[in-house]
Design an enzyme around this catalytic site. Structure first.
Site, PDB file in Angstrom:
ATOM      1  N   CYS A 334     -69.792 -73.732 -94.225  1.00  0.00           N
ATOM      2  CA  CYS A 334     -68.736 -73.061 -94.981  1.00  0.00           C
ATOM      3  C   CYS A 334     -68.721 -71.560 -94.665  1.00  0.00           C
ATOM      4  CB  CYS A 334     -68.885 -73.338 -96.476  1.00  0.00           C
ATOM      5  SG  CYS A 334     -67.368 -73.042 -97.404  1.00  0.00           S
ATOM      6  N   HIS A 439     -69.778 -79.217 -97.168  1.00  0.00           N
ATOM      7  CA  HIS A 439     -71.031 -79.128 -97.928  1.00  0.00           C
ATOM      8  C   HIS A 439     -71.623 -80.526 -98.069  1.00  0.00           C
ATOM      9  CE1 HIS A 439     -70.441 -74.943 -99.207  1.00  0.00           C
ATOM     10  NE2 HIS A 439     -69.178 -75.252 -99.421  1.00  0.00           N
TER      11      HIS A 439
END
Length: 505
Positions: A334, A439
């Site tokens: 991310c 994630h």
């Protein structure tokens, strides 16, 4: 329909054990055959989860939902604050980002936030047999009492009973409990039905005189003393130091390090690495030397440009380049993925002052932050170049950045979102740098094994993070059943145990 059973767990301090106790009670009540909802009116955390209804809540409430056997929903945490600086935060209402406010501006916004809290509360009370509420921090913070929606302000508005939990391992447990009670108003004091003491080590007989004194002094029941559960693994609500406290660094063959930048987010992405017996994992904090490693992981960030500047100031840029020259591997997740590109642009000032900065230049791509936040749970597989068996990946996306550039033509993952396959992330031409927006990259056993093999580990042992989490929730619930007077905690209104703990799944 009768009203649901309700109980609010408040703590004398942060990390007193509120999240853990609610998770344990949720599993206990589920064993009694009740449909249970966790609820935290207001949470401040950088670890979050994506719900089935496409919103964002604190990760602790997602864990509590798992313990309760229900699907995470935005009503479980109607107000989530994600700090972007020491005095400001992104405000998320019912799972959606609505504003970036300073602490002072948020105080003025609290009546609006409270309305959202009570809407969620009403829906949960109509749909569940029991609702377990978690407070935030301490109810005795005098400066935060005005317009409080996180602790006694909510308890009074919703008319729910309260139990106070304190951490005896920190010391001063009787002062914490009595002092907290003394600082509450008369109506708030009347709402506190008793106490739970958490993380006790030693001979309980030596504590009994203190418990007797506490009950005589306050006129309230001590519902039990929870033991220190060594090695308990539960997803951390926020604090990284607390998340790592009970899980010792490994001594395995593969050395993995990750930086602890100021606005690190969703550091639970690295739990599978920390728990793996063949991985020697270390967080590296400010001012600490960056040790040699086989794999460097750059985790998520709530303020990517600021954290990248911090990274450079700590010497990480030179260390990463040296690491790659010697054949090491790098993973960016991310915000960490965004750092690997050529440029980072925030034209709207969503995470700080408007502007752009140079990335680490390790992947040929550019990232621009936009208002719309990507929120979705995903399933897919590693790219063929990483694992010829296409190991399964299951995770979630929470990001405001959009990345573009030639590097994305070599994706790290292939996501199947039901509408067809799509590419995610990037894998460098030499195969040593991987970036992804997903994630939970390491959570699935197949993906974890494939990525550790890619990083250089031979004969990888299988580790199932989900199975470990389930086992530890059951272990926690067993301890709650054994050490707390749960029936008294709910005034004798609980049904009998419907299922044996050892058969529970």
């Amino acid at each position: 329909m009768s009203p649901p059973l309700t109980l609010m767990v408040q703590g004398t301090t942060s990390d007193a054990g509120k999240s853990t106790l609610v998770a344990g009670l949720a599993r206990v009540l589920r064993r009694r055959g009740l449909k249970v909802a966790p609820f935290k009116p207001q949470n401040m955390a950088l670890n979050s989860a994506v719900t089935a209804d496409g919103g964002e809540i604190g990760r602790a409430q997602a864990l509590q939902a798992l313990a309760a056997g229900v699907v995470p929903h935005t009503d479980f945490n109607p107000v989530l604050l994600k700090p972007s600086s020491d005095i400001g935060a992104q405000v998320i209402i019912h799972g959606r980002a609505t504003a970036n406010l300073s602490a002072r501006d948020y105080h003025a916004y609290k009546p609006t936030a409270m309305a959202a809290v009570m809407q969620s509360w009403g829906r949960l009370c109509a749909a569940y047999d029991a609702v377990l509420v978690e407070g935030a921090g301490s109810p005795a913070e005098i400066n935060l009492r005005d317009r409080d929606i996180a602790n006694m302000g909510f308890a009074e508005a919703a008319d729910v009973p309260v139990v106070l939990v304190a951490d005896i391992d920190r010391g001063g447990v009787f002062a914490h409990l009595v002092g907290t009670l003394e600082l509450l108003s008369a109506s708030e004091q009347a709402r506190v039905k008793g106490f739970v003491i958490n993380r006790f080590r030693g001979d309980i007989g030596l504590l009994q005189s203190g418990l007797d004194w506490l009950e005589a002094r306050t006129g309230r029941k001590v519902y039990g003393v929870m033991p220190y559960l060594h090695g308990l693994f539960l997803d951390a609500e926020d604090g990284l130091a607390d998340a790592a406290a009970d899980v010792a660094a490994g001594s395995g063959a593969l050395k993995v390090v990750a930086p602890v930048y100021p606005r690190i987010s969703n550091h639970t992405d690295l739990d599978a690495l920390r728990l793996h017996p063949q991985v020697d994992f270390h967080w590296v904090g400010p001012g600490q030397a960056i040790p040699p490693a086989d794999l460097i992981v750059l985790p998520g960030s709530k303020s990517v440009q600021a954290d990248l500047a911090w990274l450079r100031a700590q010497g990480w840029e030179a260390a990463i380049l040296r690491h790659l020259r010697y054949g090491g591997r790098v993973v960016g997740i991310c915000g960490g993925f965004q750092m690997l590109g050529q440029t980072l642009a925030d034209p709207l000032g969503l995470e700080g002052p408007p502007g752009s900065s140079a990335g680490l230049g390790l992947l040929d791509m550019d990232t621009v932050l936009e208002c719309d936040k990507q929120l979705c749970n995903v399933r897919g597989s590693l790219s063929v170049e990483l694992d010829h068996g296409q190991a399964a990946v299951a995770g979630y996306e929470i990001h405001m950045g959009r990345s573009a550039g030639p590097a994305l033509s070599r994706p790290a993952l292939v996501i199947d979102d039901g509408a067809g396959a799509r590419a995610d992330g990037a894998l460098s031409a030499d195969g040593r740098i991987l970036g992804t927006y997903v994630h939970g990259l390491f959570d699935a056993p197949e993906a974890l094994a494939a990525l550790l093999a890619w990083a250089g580990l031979e004969r990888v042992q299988a580790v199932d993070l989900a199975a470990r989490r389930e086992a530890d929730i059951d272990r926690l619930a067993d301890a709650v059943e054994r050490h707390l007077d749960v029936d008294a905690l709910f005034d004798g209104k609980l049904p009998a145990l419907k299922i044996n703990a050892q058969d529970f799944a």
